[in-house]
Every structure is written in structure tokens, then in C-alpha cells.
Design an enzyme around this catalytic site. Structure first.
Site, mmCIF file in Angstrom:
data_model
loop_
_atom_site.group_PDB
_atom_site.id
_atom_site.type_symbol
_atom_site.label_atom_id
_atom_site.label_comp_id
_atom_site.label_asym_id
_atom_site.label_seq_id
_atom_site.Cartn_x
_atom_site.Cartn_y
_atom_site.Cartn_z
ATOM 1 N N HIS A 1 0.857 -1.195 0.000
ATOM 2 C CA HIS A 1 0.000 0.000 0.000
ATOM 3 C C HIS A 1 0.889 1.239 0.000
ATOM 4 C CE1 HIS A 1 -2.334 3.158 2.302
ATOM 5 N NE2 HIS A 1 -3.169 2.884 1.328
ATOM 6 N N HIS B 1 1.776 11.069 -2.349
ATOM 7 C CA HIS B 1 0.552 10.891 -1.577
ATOM 8 C C HIS B 1 -0.169 12.231 -1.583
ATOM 9 C CE1 HIS B 1 -1.462 9.129 2.275
ATOM 10 N NE2 HIS B 1 -2.195 9.005 1.191
#
Length: 590
Positions: free
Chosen positions: A130, A175
Site C-alpha cells: 500500500h 501521496h
């Protein structure tokens, strides 16, 4: 007149020192008894006798050949006696003990792929990362290609990249809407190509979280095609009713993403999840997670307060959700998508229904998974950590495995007991990153009976585990690491992770003042769901006045354990194997 002599006064300082004694671990009673049984009272054991021992004590389907037994004898003699040619070809008790305590010659699980790899891809648990590009926490760490390379070399088969515009004509990985520093997409793709099949030849899946315009999608499609070339797998749903197997896809790269039109229609589960609060289910009978995770929560709270100050330009330029033109998907980009991601209309109930003629990826947060399993069953595919795990910690993967979820996405840059479980599960099947689901999970879902182990489930199998002894700490740690003035006081915690009915933790007594502790303690674990059970092992050094010191850990799939006496290697907190630290354990199924 005599002179007077004066006596001077002297002070004596006595210093007492305690020397650390270097000792070689001798054979424990179990090793001695096995040697005497198969050597038939003689002082040496022949290759033929070793072959018989391995066949009868190991309980394995594949019998050990005489050539393999001879190879082991030769290797032990070469290592212990440092000679190339042997005047004898047999093992003394000391040689045999060396073999039994060698993690590479006598490991607890096999290192070859042995599951059926010809079933469709959806029949396997897949080792999944992830936010694979992050070096640390989810809010302020750097983005880099190095964590991607590390994950792939550890056997991870699914990596995730978040794609955002970099200016108007370039693409970066980061991110989104955090303070993480971006990395160029090209570097990440090159890293994947260089490391994809270094550890395993089975397919790598790249999941793309796409925040791009059609113009940038076209650019990404060109970059991916140029980087991977013939390694790319293109799936034709019309001509291929059943998705290929891992064996069919060896050496292939698969792209999985959600077309922007589906981004527009779907609720952003990840962002909703960021605001969810509640008690984490991380703590169990094994105690709290290690305190020294990548970043402390207090540090991350400071970072969180500054996230809202990010430029709105990044959100407006980077989010395809606000750009209706994204509905026009670049055809070159669409062609790359082998596994479509998204949620069909009709909510979660419809999402959990399986269409045998289609393959797609459904992503749920860890919290939504628990609700989904309780309400509908378990036809989910990919589970990711909830948004409040800013420090890159992880959740317990067992509920996902019990539901049949293929991809339990984990923050590989973190560490802790949850990640140790994930690493343990994927040590199965030779560490290739694909583990065949148990047959009973293939019927789970709206059209199947489901699988919900209850507290009163009767055991299918019983595992006996004996912790014989340990060694190697003196070679991997400083002499004063555990105690400045005396040898360490070790004890072992042993237990099962898996179905709730099977979960338990036991521990040995403390062995004081020794680097080579001998416990000889046996535990019995009845297992209702042995197919999903993991053996958890942790070594700690007892400290009366402070917190116990960590001395190593491992996690092993119960279904893969080799019976008999085995040398079990231990790993540090970050999952790196120690050079010498290991346990001698005995496994038996009854």
C-alpha cells in the site's frame, strides 16, 4: 638517634569482573535420542540412515533421495571440518547436531513453489503493498523508488502508485494532499522493471490511483509501454472468459486502475475513511506494538495541522474528480488496464456479487471490510489500511484472509506484529508472493455458504510445538546489549494467529544468565482452521526493572510446517533475518 619511620597509608580498589563464557551449543536430549535411534547404537550416522530419518521423522509427501542425504552429509563435513575430500562419509553426533541446528539445511518450511499455480488469478492470496513509494509515514515522509525495489525483492507482487500532475506536462508519484515529497514516475517504473522478478517469476500487478487528465494519461500510457514493452499483459475480456493463471502470467506486468469516469461516479472511500475514529483492533494477547515505529503519533499530529495549508492549486490541478473532461478516457491508457477497479451501481451488496465472466478490483478500507463481512459475506478483493494510520502501521490481516480477500494491502515501510503476520503468510509456497486459497474459501459469497468459524468449532488438527533451545545472539548482538553485567535471561512466547477460535499465546519459563538457553517446553494447539493458522514466535529478554528487551521473532504458516526437529531462523523488528540467531523447535501434527 634512630630516625622514626612513618608508614604511609594505602587505599586498595578491588574491581570484580564477570567474564562472558563462549560456549558451543551441544545436542539437546531430543537430538541425541533421534541420532541414537537412527544410528542404531553406532557412533556415526551414514547417508542411508539419514535418508531414513528424514523420511520417517519429516512426515513429508516428497521422500528424501539418497543423493540429497549424501549432499547434506558432504556439506556438513565441509563446513565443520573445512576439507574438500572426505576419508569418511558419515556424521558424528556433533556433526548431526550441526545439521539439525542449520537453518538452511534443516529449515521449518520448504523453499520451493509447490501449490497448484494453474488456477485463475482470483484463486490466490497475493502479497500486496500500500502506497509502495513512501519511505515512512503517510503525511510527511519522502516518496522514492527505493521502497518499491525493496518490497519487490521481499516478494511483494502488487505495488501501488498514486499519479498526480507535475506542472501541466509531467506526472509524478506522491501521496496527494499531504506534505510528502514527490518522485518522478519514470524512476518508479524503472525500479519496478529492474526488481519485478528478482525474487519471484510470478506476475506483478501495478495498481494506479489516477488523478490525471486524458492528455497526461496518454503520456503515462506511452511511458508504461516504452518501459515494460513485451512484459505487459493486455487482457481481452471478449475473447478470454476466464482470467489466466499465475503460471500463464509468469514474467508479466499487469496494470490495474479505475477509469476516471468511475472516479466521478464513485464515492471516495479513502477520503471518507480519513475522518473515521474508533478503537484500533491492533492490540491483542501479545501486548502493544513496538513503540519505536517510523514516527510517533505526537509528531504526526503536528504535521496533520499543517496539511490544511497546502496550496489549493495542487488539488484543483491534480484531481480528476473535478474535471469533467476526464470522462473521455485516453484509449491508449484504457487498453493497458488488465484489471479494472471500481464499484458497480447498487452499493456494497451489489459490489460483493461475483460475475464469473469478469475480473475487477474492489477496494475497501479495513473498517468497511468488517462491516461487509458481517452483513454480506466476503467476495472482496483488495483491502487497504484506514486513513488514520498516519504512522504507516497496519491492521490485523486475518479477517481479510478469512473473508477470502485476495489483496490485503499493507504499508511495507512500517513494521510491527501485523506486518510480521503478513510476512509469515507469504513465506508459504516458496515465498513466491502467491498462496492458493483453501478450497472452503472458494465457495464464500452471495452464491455460496460462507465461512464463519465460531467459538465452538471442533478442531480439525492438533499441532504440538516443542521449544528446545536457542543460540546465536552472542554473534548478532553486542555482549552488553541485553545486560551490562551478566548474560541475558531469555524466554519465548509461542502462539497461533488465525481464526478467532484458534488464537492463543503461551510462553516458556525464563532461562537466566545464558546465551544458549534450553527450555524443552512443549505446547499443544488444537486448530479448527489450520489452513489459515500462523505460528507466532517471539523471544524476549526478561528485565526486572524495565521493559523486556526484544530478542527476535518469526511467523510461519502452520500448513507448511515440516514435522520433526527444525532450525527456525529469527528476524528483527523490521523483518530482516539475523545472521545466526535461531531456535531449535520440534513440530508434530496429531
Amino acid at each position: 638517634m634512630e630516625g622514626k619511620k612513618e608508614m604511609g597509608s594505602y587505599k586498595f580498589c578491588l574491581i570484580f569482573t564477570r567474564k562472558f563464557r563462549m560456549t558451543e551449543a551441544g545436542p539437546v536430549d531430543d537430538v541425541r535420542a533421534v541420532f541414537e535411534k537412527y544410528a542404531e547404537g553406532e557412533a556415526n550416522m551414514s547417508p542411508e540412515q539419514l535418508q531414513k530419518l528424514m523420511a520417517e521423522e519429516g512426515g513429508e509427501e516428497r521422500s528424501t533421495s539418497l543423493e540429497e542425504a549424501e549432499r547434506i552429509v558432504d556439506e556438513v563435513l565441509r563446513r565443520r571440518h573445512h576439507i574438500a575430500k572426505f576419508t569418511r562419509r558419515n556424521l558424528t553426533l556433533e556433526d548431526f547436531n550441526y545439521f539439525m541446528f542449520s537453518t538452511d539445511l534443516n529449515p521449518p518450511i520448504a523453499d520451493q513453489v509447490h501449490h497448484n499455480m494453474d488456477a485463475p488469478l482470483s484463486h490466490y492470496f497475493i502479497y500486496t503493498g500500500h502506497n509502495s513509494y513512501l519511505t515512512g509515514n503517510q503525511l510527511s515522509s519522502n516518496c522514492s523508488d527505493l521502497p518499491i525495489a525493496d518490497a519487490l525483492r521481499r516478494g511483494v507482487r502488487v505495488v501501488e502508485l498514486d499519479l498526480w500532475p507535475r506542472g501541466t506536462d509531467d506526472v509524478c508519484v506522491k501521496h496527494g494532499r499531504t506534505l510528502t515529497k514527490e518522485v518522478k514516475l519514470g524512476k518508479c517504473l524503472d525500479s519496478i522493471k529492474a526488481n519485478a522478478f528478482a525474487t519471484s517469476k510470478y506476475p506483478v500487478i501495478i495498481t494506479l490511483e489516477d488523478h490525471l487528465t486524458p492528455k497526461l494519461q496518454f503520456k503515462v500510457a506511452k511511458m508504461i509501454t516504452q518501459t515494460f514493452g513485451e512484459m505487459l499483459y493486455y487482457h481481452d475480456a471478449e475473447s478470454c472468459q476466464e482470467f489466466p493463471s499465475p503460471e500463464d502470467l509468469k514474467g508479466k506486468i499487469l496494470i490495474s486502475t479505475k477509469p476516471p469516469k468511475e472516479y466521478l461516479e464513485a464515492n471516495d472511500g479513502k477520503e471518507k475513511d480519513n475522518g473515521e475514529k474508533g478503537k484500533d483492533s491492533d492490540e491483542d494477547v501479545w501486548g502493544k506494538e513496538p513503540e519505536d515505529l517510523i514516527s510517533t503519533q505526537s509528531e504526526l499530529e503536528k504535521v496533520t495541522s499543517s496539511i490544511n495549508d497546502l496550496n489549493q492549486d495542487d488539488e484543483e490541478r491534480g484531481s480528476c474528480e473535478s474535471d469533467m473532461s476526464c470522462q473521455l478516457l485516453a484509449p491508449e491508457y484504457k487498453r493497458l488496464i488488465a484489471i479494472h477497479a471500481g464499484k458497480p451501481k447498487g452499493g456494497l451488496r451489489m459490489a460483493l456479487k461475483v460475475d464469473p465472466n469478469k475480473i475487477r478490483r474492489l477496494s475497501l478500507s479495513e473498517q468497511l471490510l468488517e462491516k461487509a463481512v458481517a452483513a454480506y459475506g466476503a467476495d472482496v478483493i483488495r483491502i487497504y489500511p484506514k486513513g488514520t494510520r498516519f504512522n504507516s502501521s497496519n491492521y490485523k490481516p486475518q479477517i481479510g484472509w478469512m473473508s477470502g480477500a485476495q489483496m490485503i494491502a499493507f504499508n511495507m515501510q512500517g513494521y510491527g506484529r501485523a506486518l510480521w503476520l503478513m510476512e509469515g503468510m507469504f513465506r508459504a509456497n516458496g515465498g513466491c508472493g502467491y498462496v492458493k486459497k483453501p478450497d472452503f474459501l472458494m465457495n464464500v459469497g452471495p452464491n455460496g455458504q460462507g465461512f464463519y468459524p465460531k467459538d465452538n468449532s471442533s478442531p480439525k488438527k492438533t499441532l504440538k510445538v516443542k521449544v528446545c533451545m536457542g543460540d546465536g545472539w552472542l554473534l548478532d548482538f553486542k555482549k552488553t546489549h541485553f545486560d551490562s553485567y551478566s548474560p541475558p535471561d531469555f524466554f519465548v512466547r509461542v502462539g497461533i494467529a488465525g481464526a478467532p477460535v484458534d488464537e492463543v499465546m503461551e510462553k516458556t519459563k525464563i532461562e537466566y544468565d545464558t546465551w544458549t538457553p534450553i527450555w524443552n517446553k512443549e505446547f499443544t494447539f488444537p486448530l479448527a482452521v489450520p489452513e489459515l493458522a500462523l505460528l507466532r514466535v517471539e523471544v524476549h529478554e526478561h528485565d526486572k526493572n524495565e521493559k523486556d528487551d526484544f530478542g527476535g521473532q518469526t511467523c510461519l504458516p502452520v500448513s507448511e510446517l515440516r514435522q520433526g526437529i527444525r532450525a527456525v531462523p529469527l528476524f528483527n523488528r523490521k523483518g530482516v533475518k539475523y545472521s545466526s540467531t535461531r531456535l531449535l523447535m520440534r513440530f508434530e501434527f496429531v
